[in-house]
Design a protein around this motif. Structure first.
Motif, short mmCIF file in Angstrom:
data_model
loop_
_atom_site.label_atom_id
_atom_site.label_comp_id
_atom_site.label_asym_id
_atom_site.label_seq_id
_atom_site.Cartn_x
_atom_site.Cartn_y
_atom_site.Cartn_z
N ALA A 78 -37.40 12.90 2.97
CA ALA A 78 -36.52 12.49 1.88
C ALA A 78 -36.51 13.51 0.75
N TRP A 79 -37.66 14.13 0.47
CA TRP A 79 -37.75 15.13 -0.60
C TRP A 79 -36.90 16.35 -0.25
N GLN A 80 -37.08 16.91 0.94
CA GLN A 80 -36.35 18.13 1.30
C GLN A 80 -34.89 17.86 1.65
N ASP A 81 -34.58 16.65 2.08
CA ASP A 81 -33.20 16.31 2.43
C ASP A 81 -32.44 15.65 1.29
N SER A 82 -33.10 15.46 0.14
CA SER A 82 -32.46 14.83 -1.03
C SER A 82 -31.90 13.46 -0.69
N THR A 83 -32.76 12.62 -0.12
CA THR A 83 -32.36 11.28 0.31
C THR A 83 -32.99 10.23 -0.58
N PRO A 84 -32.21 9.25 -1.07
CA PRO A 84 -32.81 8.18 -1.88
C PRO A 84 -33.66 7.25 -1.01
N LEU A 85 -34.90 7.09 -1.40
CA LEU A 85 -35.86 6.28 -0.65
C LEU A 85 -36.85 5.69 -1.64
N VAL A 86 -37.19 4.42 -1.47
CA VAL A 86 -38.26 3.81 -2.26
C VAL A 86 -39.31 3.29 -1.30
N LEU A 87 -40.52 3.80 -1.46
CA LEU A 87 -41.65 3.40 -0.63
C LEU A 87 -42.58 2.52 -1.46
N PHE A 88 -42.73 1.27 -1.06
CA PHE A 88 -43.66 0.35 -1.70
C PHE A 88 -44.98 0.37 -0.94
N VAL A 89 -46.07 0.56 -1.65
CA VAL A 89 -47.39 0.69 -1.04
C VAL A 89 -48.33 -0.35 -1.64
N GLY A 90 -48.87 -1.23 -0.81
CA GLY A 90 -49.89 -2.15 -1.29
C GLY A 90 -51.16 -1.39 -1.68
N LEU A 91 -51.80 -1.81 -2.77
CA LEU A 91 -52.99 -1.13 -3.26
C LEU A 91 -54.17 -2.10 -3.38
N ILE A 92 -55.35 -1.54 -3.55
CA ILE A 92 -56.54 -2.35 -3.79
C ILE A 92 -56.40 -3.09 -5.12
N PRO A 93 -57.18 -4.14 -5.35
CA PRO A 93 -57.12 -4.84 -6.63
C PRO A 93 -57.43 -3.89 -7.79
N PHE A 94 -56.84 -4.20 -8.92
CA PHE A 94 -56.99 -3.36 -10.12
C PHE A 94 -58.46 -3.14 -10.46
N GLY A 95 -59.26 -4.17 -10.38
CA GLY A 95 -60.66 -4.06 -10.77
C GLY A 95 -61.52 -3.28 -9.80
N HIS A 96 -61.00 -2.94 -8.62
CA HIS A 96 -61.78 -2.20 -7.62
C HIS A 96 -61.55 -0.69 -7.68
N ARG A 97 -60.72 -0.24 -8.59
CA ARG A 97 -60.37 1.18 -8.63
C ARG A 97 -61.58 2.05 -8.95
N ASP A 98 -61.52 3.27 -8.38
CA ASP A 98 -62.53 4.31 -8.65
C ASP A 98 -63.91 3.91 -8.17
N ARG A 99 -63.99 3.03 -7.18
CA ARG A 99 -65.28 2.63 -6.62
C ARG A 99 -65.33 2.89 -5.11
N GLU A 100 -64.37 3.66 -4.62
CA GLU A 100 -64.21 3.92 -3.19
C GLU A 100 -64.19 2.61 -2.42
N ALA A 101 -63.32 1.73 -2.88
CA ALA A 101 -63.12 0.46 -2.19
C ALA A 101 -62.46 0.71 -0.83
N PHE A 102 -62.44 -0.31 -0.01
CA PHE A 102 -61.86 -0.21 1.32
C PHE A 102 -60.41 0.28 1.24
N GLN A 103 -60.11 1.39 1.89
CA GLN A 103 -58.79 1.99 1.97
C GLN A 103 -58.26 2.45 0.61
N GLU A 104 -59.14 2.70 -0.34
CA GLU A 104 -58.69 3.16 -1.66
C GLU A 104 -58.16 4.58 -1.59
N PHE A 105 -57.12 4.86 -2.35
CA PHE A 105 -56.62 6.22 -2.55
C PHE A 105 -55.87 6.23 -3.87
N ASP A 106 -55.61 7.42 -4.38
CA ASP A 106 -54.89 7.57 -5.64
C ASP A 106 -53.44 7.93 -5.33
N PRO A 107 -52.50 7.00 -5.49
CA PRO A 107 -51.11 7.29 -5.11
C PRO A 107 -50.50 8.44 -5.90
#
Length: 534
Positions: A78-107
């Motif tokens: 989508a970036w190189q083809d200039s295509t409109p796309l919205v990707l919704f990504v489920g995240l860990i709970p707010f209070g679990h951030r920065d603790r290397e929770a299960f499947q944590e990453f920084d979007p």
């Protein structure tokens, strides 16, 4: 989900995850169809294809960590083809951030270099506003992908929110000065050439531009993998410009004394790796809503800040005297394009199956609104050369050269346009990257014709390998399954053609299965390894 429905979203392509259970629940009564995919890469490709087809963001939904990683390939496309796309990504709970929770990453750390915006819904009452902002960001200016992170605990918070209305998108347009400058440049040019590209067109604007070009006897070429904006059979259409192009269209870049790019810029693929059209004495007009001209190469004489529809709207007010040299120039290139695109004989030859024979038997029977999708590889050359693209969005592909795009894009196209003939041409290596999405096709009633060109290798890389290291084949050979049997296992029709004499019958049987049984159909074409389109 109410906000997405208010923005006209009809379907969301997803792989479910426990991180966004509330969104899945919200889908139930939303009127937005959940298209459950088999891999996040396939879901992202389907959403990206929808963004190309509908000029509003395609929507994909995936879970955190591994799910987000798998979807990244669709964002890059989508970036190189200039295509409109919205990707919704489920995240860990707010209070679990920065603790290397299960499947944590920084979007933001993962996606900001390849997305227009990365947002995280940290306040539940802003859900509708964040949706509106994401949809706006994806389509405004130069379209592209947007990522929205959805923390698991925020999604569970009840709110009493007023829906945020859609945000209007500016389309720009030509000022009186722009009209005067472009008119003067065209009037003094003896060999002008328009180049259309990008995904930000309406069919109406594409048809209006075609009419204007034909009245003025002016030529238009197509950016790589965007054929159909000016129809295949228009007297103004002179061919594609990009990798694998026929030599005459490559020469056009140097021959023309005025290039007008509409909806795109002269980038890497058009200029053959930033080599062609680099002389700053040449005259190039760039029509784009991206003031930064990201991705452009070579001279810029003048920029018009406009989306294609707005530019064409204003171009229709420009009437110029038709010059004989314009007509002569256009007719010469048109003859070269017609010769290049002339179909090979439909009669099968002796020996292995040939893609030439398949195309010669397929193309004459295609309806006027037929469309083709494909990913990356040498198998795409036949579509570029022969497929009759007769309107905007009749060719959907990945201009970032992404493999695995063919099947997901065909599924999305068939769901969006259930009455149209959708054909996808896949290589054997490419098919095996996302071929499992044929299960999605069977589940939701998508009916594409799938052609798998099986030469038992990664053919494009083998070609480069032979050029640089002749006779030393390494890392490119494949041992493939029976793709026809695989298609039947997924719930569709499959037929295998090893000999050229079998090709017409296999194709006819596949088309009959689509029309009579309402299923997708796959033709497994076993070809020679070194067969080339041109």
């Amino acid at each position: 989900m109410d906000a997405l429905a208010a923005h006209g979203v009809q379907r969301a392509y997803l792989v479910p995850g426990e991180s966004f259970l509330e969104v899945l629940d919200g889908l139930v009564d939303s009127g937005v169809e959940a298209v459950v995919c088999r891999h996040e890469g396939g879901a992202a490709y389907m959403a990206e294809a929808e963004g190309k087809l509908l000029r509003r963001p395609g929507v994909a939904m995936v879970t955190r960590g591994p799910g987000a990683a798998n979807a990244h390939v669709g964002l890059h496309t989508a970036w190189q083809d200039s295509t409109p796309l919205v990707l919704f990504v489920g995240l860990i709970p707010f209070g679990h951030r920065d603790r290397e929770a299960f499947q944590e990453f920084d979007p933001k750390a993962w996606f900001e270099s390849g997305a227009k915006r990365v947002m995280v819904l940290d306040q539940a009452e802003r859900a509708s506003a964040v949706v509106a902002e994401a949809m706006f960001a994806a389509v405004s200016g130069r379209p592209g992908p947007v990522v929205v992170g959805l923390p698991e605990d925020v999604l569970r918070q009840p709110v009493d929110a007023t829906p945020h209305p859609p945000i209007p998108v500016a389309s720009g347009g030509m000022t009186a000065h722009d009209v005067a400058v472009l008119s003067e440049a065209l009037s003094r040019a003896s060999r002008p050439l328009f180049v259309t590209g990008g995904n930000d067109w309406s069919p109406q604007a594409a048809a209006a531009l075609t009419g204007w070009l034909e009245r003025h006897r002016l030529p238009a070429a197509a950016e790589w993998r965007t054929e159909g904006t000016v129809p295949f059979d228009s007297p103004s259409y002179v061919g594609p410009i990009g990798y694998g192009r026929p030599k005459p269209t490559y020469d056009l870049l140097e021959e023309t004394d005025l290039l007008v790019f509409v909806g795109t810029v002269p980038g890497d693929a058009i200029t053959n790796g930033f080599v062609a059209r680099q002389d700053w004495g040449k005259e190039n007009f760039l029509v784009t809503m991206d003031p930064s001209l990201r991705g452009r190469s070579g001279p810029v004489s003048y920029q018009i800040v406009a989306k294609p529809d707005a530019f064409v709207r204003d171009l229709l007010t420009v009437e110029l005297a038709v010059r004989d040299e314009w007509a002569t120039w256009t007719e010469r290139m048109r003859r070269e394009q017609e010769a290049f695109a002339a179909l090979p004989p439909a009669q099968p030859a002796d020996g292995p199956a040939r893609v030439d024979t398949l195309m010669a038997n397929l193309v004459p029977g295609l309806p006027a609104d037929a469309m083709v999708t494909f990913g990356a590889g040498e198998h795409t050359n036949w579509a570029h050369r022969y497929f009759p693209t007769r309107g905007y969005a009749s060719m959907i592909s990945a201009r970032n050269g992404s493999m695995g795009y063919s099947i997901p894009s065909a599924v999305a196209a068939s769901l969006i346009h259930p009455g149209r003939r959708v054909v996808t041409i896949a290589g054997d290596g490419e098919f095996l990257m996302n071929g499992q999405e044929l299960a999605t096709a069977a589940q939701y009633g998508a009916t594409p014709l799938v052609v798998v060109v099986d030469n038992a290798e990664y053919g494009t890389i083998r070609t480069h390998q032979e050029r640089h290291h002749p006779g030393r084949v390494s890392g490119t050979q494949l041992r493939n399954p029976d793709f026809a049997l695989l298609a039947r296992a997924y719930g569709g029709f499959g037929v295998r053609a090893e000999h050229d004499a079998q090709v017409p019958g296999a194709l006819a049987a596949a088309l009959r299965a689509i029309d009579e049984d309402g299923t997708f159909a796959l033709v497994h074409l076993v070809v020679e390894q070194r067969a080339q389109a041109y």
